[in-house]
Design an enzyme around this catalytic site. Sequence first.
Site, mmCIF file in Angstrom:
data_model
loop_
_atom_site.group_PDB
_atom_site.id
_atom_site.type_symbol
_atom_site.label_atom_id
_atom_site.label_comp_id
_atom_site.label_asym_id
_atom_site.label_seq_id
_atom_site.Cartn_x
_atom_site.Cartn_y
_atom_site.Cartn_z
ATOM 1 N N ASP A 1 -3.127 2.989 14.218
ATOM 2 C CA ASP A 1 -2.365 3.634 13.164
ATOM 3 C C ASP A 1 -2.835 5.074 13.020
ATOM 4 O O ASP A 1 -3.528 5.597 13.898
ATOM 5 C CB ASP A 1 -2.455 2.854 11.848
ATOM 6 C CG ASP A 1 -3.875 2.788 11.294
ATOM 7 O OD1 ASP A 1 -4.755 3.507 11.809
ATOM 8 O OD2 ASP A 1 -4.098 2.022 10.338
ATOM 9 N N ARG B 1 0.842 -1.200 0.000
ATOM 10 C CA ARG B 1 0.000 0.000 0.000
ATOM 11 C C ARG B 1 0.878 1.252 0.000
ATOM 12 O O ARG B 1 1.530 1.559 0.997
ATOM 13 C CB ARG B 1 -0.930 0.031 1.221
ATOM 14 C CG ARG B 1 -1.761 1.314 1.279
ATOM 15 C CD ARG B 1 -2.924 1.250 2.239
ATOM 16 N NE ARG B 1 -2.531 1.229 3.627
ATOM 17 C CZ ARG B 1 -3.369 1.388 4.660
ATOM 18 N NH1 ARG B 1 -4.660 1.549 4.414
ATOM 19 N NH2 ARG B 1 -2.935 1.345 5.885
#
EC number: 2.3.3.9
Length: 879
Positions: A780, A502
């Site tokens: 995150d 990603r």
Amino acid sequence: MVKKKLVREIRVNNGGDHIVSLTSTTYGHLDVQQRAETSPKGDDFESERRSNAQREDPEIINTWELMEDLEDSTKISPKSRGIFGKSWKTPVKSIVESPKRNGSSKRFRGKENRGEKQSPNQILKTPKRGVMRLSFPLKSEEITQRRRKSFSPMFDPDLVASYERELSQEKEQIKMNSVVVYITTLRGIRKTFEDCNAVRSILDSHEVRYSERDVSMHSVFKEEIRGIMGTKQVKIPAVFVKGRMIGSVEEVVRLEEEGKLGILLECMPKARVSGCCCGCGGMRFVMCGVCNGSCKVRDAEKKDTVKCLECNENGLVVCPMCSQKMELETSVYRPNVAVYDSPDGVEVRGRYDQVFAKILTRDALGFVAELQREFRGHVRYAMECRREVKRRYNSGAVPGFDPSTKFIRDGEWVCASVPPAVADRRVEITGPVERKMIINALNSGAKVFMADFEDALSPSWENLMRGQVNLKDAVDGSITFNDKARNKVYKLNDQVAKLFVRPRGWHLPEAHILIDGEPATGCLVDFGLYFFHNYAKFRQTQGSGFGPFFYLPKMEHSREAKIWNSVFERAEKMAGIERGSIRATVLIETLPAVFQMNEILYELRDHSVGLNCGRWDYIFSYVKTFQAHPDRLLPDRVLVGMGQHFMRSYSDLLIRTCHKRGAAQIPIRDDPKANEMALDLVKKDKLREVRAGHDGTWAAHPGLIPICMDAFSHMGNNPNQIKSMKRDDASAITEEDLLQIPRGVRTLEGLRLNTRVGIQYLAAWLTGSGSVPLYNLMEDAATAEISRVQNWQWIRYGVELDGDGLGVRVSKELFGRVVEEEMERIEKEVGKDKFKRGMYKEACKMFTKQCTAAELDDFLTLAVYDHIVAHYPINASRL
């Protein structure tokens, strides 16, 4: 700004008459020690002196100090300037433009002013030429000897070849063609000034592009040439070609007369001829907009005066219009510092490392530069469209389905078939591109591992480059990790998970790599470097003829998917592989994107392998989209789960869209991570996902993978539910379903949790950690974002904390007390030593500022990104 020319012919008696034409080209007042006894315009000059004497004396700039060490046939020292009695002054904000520096005169045009005349708005939309980098590999004590050897009167074309061979043998650090000239624009020493003009005129006649370094305008240039020459006594002008000193005006003139200078300049980049820069008038510098040329600003608390860090000692900064296309590198000379082998127009400002250099090869950087140059205009347009849509939402509009693309939503098209290598993705795991994490995740037993350059990674130079190294080693199977603390060596099993990568979102820059003078687009750097080094090996070992595979984050519109599709096609063409080899799963994690799912799949239909739900980012996007809508306030974030109607509608519509188009709906992101007491709840949650029609799920920890696998075994022998679970019932979902206001209460504990988690995550992010365990959850960047925007929303609209039964309204004062108390709690939880060593106080200031700002920043990580950017060399000029 007034341009005013002050020219004085002053007779200096120093062993003979010397006429000096003095023109001010600096901001401030010139101190010339003493005034001339006579002047051609005595009355005017005296009246001007008396007028200026009445003004308040500002900071003095000593022109003799600026001209120190500039050689001339007539030696002048401060002591010999006895005829100057009193100082004379010029207006502080005046810029003097020499007639010979005017754009109408081709003879003395500046190098960066040869481009097409452009407005400030056009500058950002025009492809820039390469930014040249100066590097001098010659040791200072060798310069004089080699200059004498290389440029003798017997110079001939054969010596050019030996000169080139010598550069190679000496392992020159400079890799691209460049001409650099050190000059002065002060006329205090007339011969030096005329010599500089003569050199510029000769170079202009060859129409070469050169970098001009004015030692009178920026002291860093003066120190740089002193470092190169190894002495304080330097002669200006000084000309360098490919890092090799040609000489001063005498050598340049002689080579020009003998017809030999053109041989050296044959391969130099050509300059474009046009008018003078409309931003600075060809001076290359403008007044600092922060301190207004005073070199002093107030500190953060506005109590003391401190030195301005944005400008040089003269209160000047590089002209922003020129800097977009000029070949200026202001780093202090470091002869023994290695640099990356980068192509023309690419400048790597991150720390040099031999391991990183294997990733940042000339060809790899060239590929990234090609992507940047081809698509940067499209990216800018997409980001401007985002800002325009944001303005509409802030004016009261709400997202909805686009009527102009109804034909796509109603069409019967399908995406390309899912490659066999990734048909079964029932359990996936994700994590940052750290070495140990990659090995453990690939060995975890999951079907897919998503290596993350985005929310789970703090995008420091070290993290990004080590991540690229780690992925390259993982793809070729050589990755290992020696855990000295546990005395254990980690390596890959025979069977590993399929690797997806990603990259960052379109909105994030990569400030350590400049392409044509601009920071590169972060996702193009991530994608370009990984693809360039790994596509062949990946297709051979993991993709079964397909790949590489990617996750694409943070998209808001199908036009952004179209850019990605074009990037994939460009990469496939470069690699010579079949169209449709690269495959990607798109994360639907923004509210606008949920109304564009069909369109996004349509643009990526040849490269798509499904869509993905993202809970926390989606909630963050909901608040950000409706930041100006006080009727759409969220409850405590722990209450905003998949049970909320708007969240369930979003998930169901995504499943139907994917299966209708022959694409997989993979996992639900950020499901509750449970400990042993909640394993049964995890199992029930995964069974719900299977029955809803999901084709897979994300496991937060390797320990949960067996439970997830067992739940998705209810799919039987089928690798997915694309054909068996159409979810036609979701066809009735409307815009109102997707926008329904979430229900729930707001509590003081919710405000405290947001504050505590946001500060701790940001403190870890600033020190290089993007994936942080907090209160039994692995958090995150999405966590910090939802904490920030919810606090901002509650403070902005003074919401009532109705869940506590106290009726307290959130205000900046209440939030301030909460911050103080939560900082004390954080210090107790992490310990005083860790709290002192960490960046908790800095994170607290940044997080508090974000939560109380008048306007909500789009992304926290973008707003604080500059705090983790580290340019090398460390003592490079801020200009």
